[in-house]
Write a protein that holds these residues in place. Structure first.
Motif, PDB file in Angstrom:
ATOM      1  N   GLN A  53      -1.935  31.897  16.932  1.00 49.54           N
ATOM      2  CA  GLN A  53      -1.275  30.751  17.553  1.00 49.54           C
ATOM      3  C   GLN A  53       0.220  30.740  17.225  1.00 49.54           C
ATOM      4  O   GLN A  53       1.048  30.435  18.086  1.00 49.54           O
ATOM      5  CB  GLN A  53      -1.931  29.446  17.096  1.00 49.54           C
ATOM      6  CG  GLN A  53      -3.280  29.215  17.720  1.00 49.54           C
ATOM      7  CD  GLN A  53      -3.994  27.997  17.172  1.00 49.54           C
ATOM      8  OE1 GLN A  53      -3.713  27.558  16.047  1.00 49.54           O
ATOM      9  NE2 GLN A  53      -4.925  27.459  17.943  1.00 49.54           N
ATOM     10  N   ALA A  54       0.580  31.095  15.990  1.00 51.82           N
ATOM     11  CA  ALA A  54       1.995  31.160  15.615  1.00 51.82           C
ATOM     12  C   ALA A  54       2.710  32.248  16.412  1.00 51.82           C
ATOM     13  O   ALA A  54       3.834  32.038  16.894  1.00 51.82           O
ATOM     14  CB  ALA A  54       2.126  31.411  14.117  1.00 51.82           C
ATOM     15  N   LEU A  59       6.230  33.906  20.960  1.00 48.21           N
ATOM     16  CA  LEU A  59       6.385  34.622  22.236  1.00 48.21           C
ATOM     17  C   LEU A  59       6.756  33.670  23.367  1.00 48.21           C
ATOM     18  O   LEU A  59       7.557  34.021  24.247  1.00 48.21           O
ATOM     19  CB  LEU A  59       5.107  35.390  22.568  1.00 48.21           C
ATOM     20  CG  LEU A  59       4.828  36.598  21.675  1.00 48.21           C
ATOM     21  CD1 LEU A  59       3.446  37.175  21.985  1.00 48.21           C
ATOM     22  CD2 LEU A  59       5.896  37.655  21.841  1.00 48.21           C
ATOM     23  N   LYS A  60       6.195  32.473  23.348  1.00 46.80           N
ATOM     24  CA  LYS A  60       6.578  31.479  24.361  1.00 46.80           C
ATOM     25  C   LYS A  60       8.047  31.109  24.221  1.00 46.80           C
ATOM     26  O   LYS A  60       8.760  30.975  25.224  1.00 46.80           O
ATOM     27  CB  LYS A  60       5.714  30.217  24.227  1.00 46.80           C
ATOM     28  CG  LYS A  60       4.319  30.368  24.776  1.00 46.80           C
ATOM     29  CD  LYS A  60       3.539  29.071  24.613  1.00 46.80           C
ATOM     30  CE  LYS A  60       2.129  29.210  25.138  1.00 46.80           C
ATOM     31  NZ  LYS A  60       1.356  27.966  24.978  1.00 46.80           N
ATOM     32  N   LYS A  63      10.116  33.955  25.524  1.00 44.91           N
ATOM     33  CA  LYS A  63      10.085  33.947  26.994  1.00 44.91           C
ATOM     34  C   LYS A  63      11.047  32.895  27.543  1.00 44.91           C
ATOM     35  O   LYS A  63      11.783  33.152  28.498  1.00 44.91           O
ATOM     36  CB  LYS A  63       8.666  33.648  27.480  1.00 44.91           C
ATOM     37  CG  LYS A  63       8.534  33.630  28.988  1.00 44.91           C
ATOM     38  CD  LYS A  63       7.117  33.282  29.406  1.00 44.91           C
ATOM     39  CE  LYS A  63       7.036  33.140  30.919  1.00 44.91           C
ATOM     40  NZ  LYS A  63       5.743  32.668  31.366  1.00 44.91           N
ATOM     41  N   ALA A  64      11.049  31.720  26.920  1.00 45.55           N
ATOM     42  CA  ALA A  64      11.967  30.668  27.363  1.00 45.55           C
ATOM     43  C   ALA A  64      13.413  31.084  27.133  1.00 45.55           C
ATOM     44  O   ALA A  64      14.291  30.831  27.969  1.00 45.55           O
ATOM     45  CB  ALA A  64      11.663  29.369  26.617  1.00 45.55           C
ATOM     46  N   ASN A  65      13.688  31.746  26.001  1.00 45.04           N
ATOM     47  CA  ASN A  65      15.048  32.208  25.720  1.00 45.04           C
ATOM     48  C   ASN A  65      15.509  33.263  26.713  1.00 45.04           C
ATOM     49  O   ASN A  65      16.700  33.337  27.038  1.00 45.04           O
ATOM     50  CB  ASN A  65      15.147  32.761  24.301  1.00 45.04           C
ATOM     51  CG  ASN A  65      15.078  31.688  23.248  1.00 45.04           C
ATOM     52  OD1 ASN A  65      15.323  30.509  23.537  1.00 45.04           O
ATOM     53  ND2 ASN A  65      14.737  32.057  22.031  1.00 45.04           N
TER      54      ASN A  65
END
Length: 95
Positions: A53-54, A59-60, A63-65
């Motif tokens: 989960q961490a 990774l999320k 991806k946003a960056n």
């Protein structure tokens, strides 16, 4: 006098009860060992889940960056050594 003496006979009921109690004690210990192993497996699985989960959150965020062009430019300059057109790359002599 011999008629008054009580002849001792083997007590089969006591023997059967010892075996029954021994059997259930053996089963109880076996179940406790099995439950302890399951608890250990659960703890390992929980730790793996927390780590996954961490990593997923990291990774999320990455991806946003990557949707931000200034971040992409920063990564391209720092990690890949890329420059804009007309710029000269600067490298240290020790590298």
């Amino acid at each position: 006098m011999e008629s008054r003496k009580k002849r001792r006979s083997f007590n089969y009921f006591a023997l059967v009860m010892v075996f029954v109690i021994g059997y259930f004690a053996f089963r109880l210990v076996g179940q406790q060992v099995h439950l302890q192993q399951i608890a250990e497996d659960q703890a390992v699985a929980d730790a793996r889940l927390a780590a996954a989960q961490a990593e997923n959150e990291a990774l999320k965020q990455e991806k946003a960056n990557l949707q931000d062009l200034s971040y992409v430019e920063k990564i391209a300059r720092e990690e890949l050594g890329m420059t804009r057109q007309g710029e000269l790359p600067y490298t240290e002599a020790g590298k």
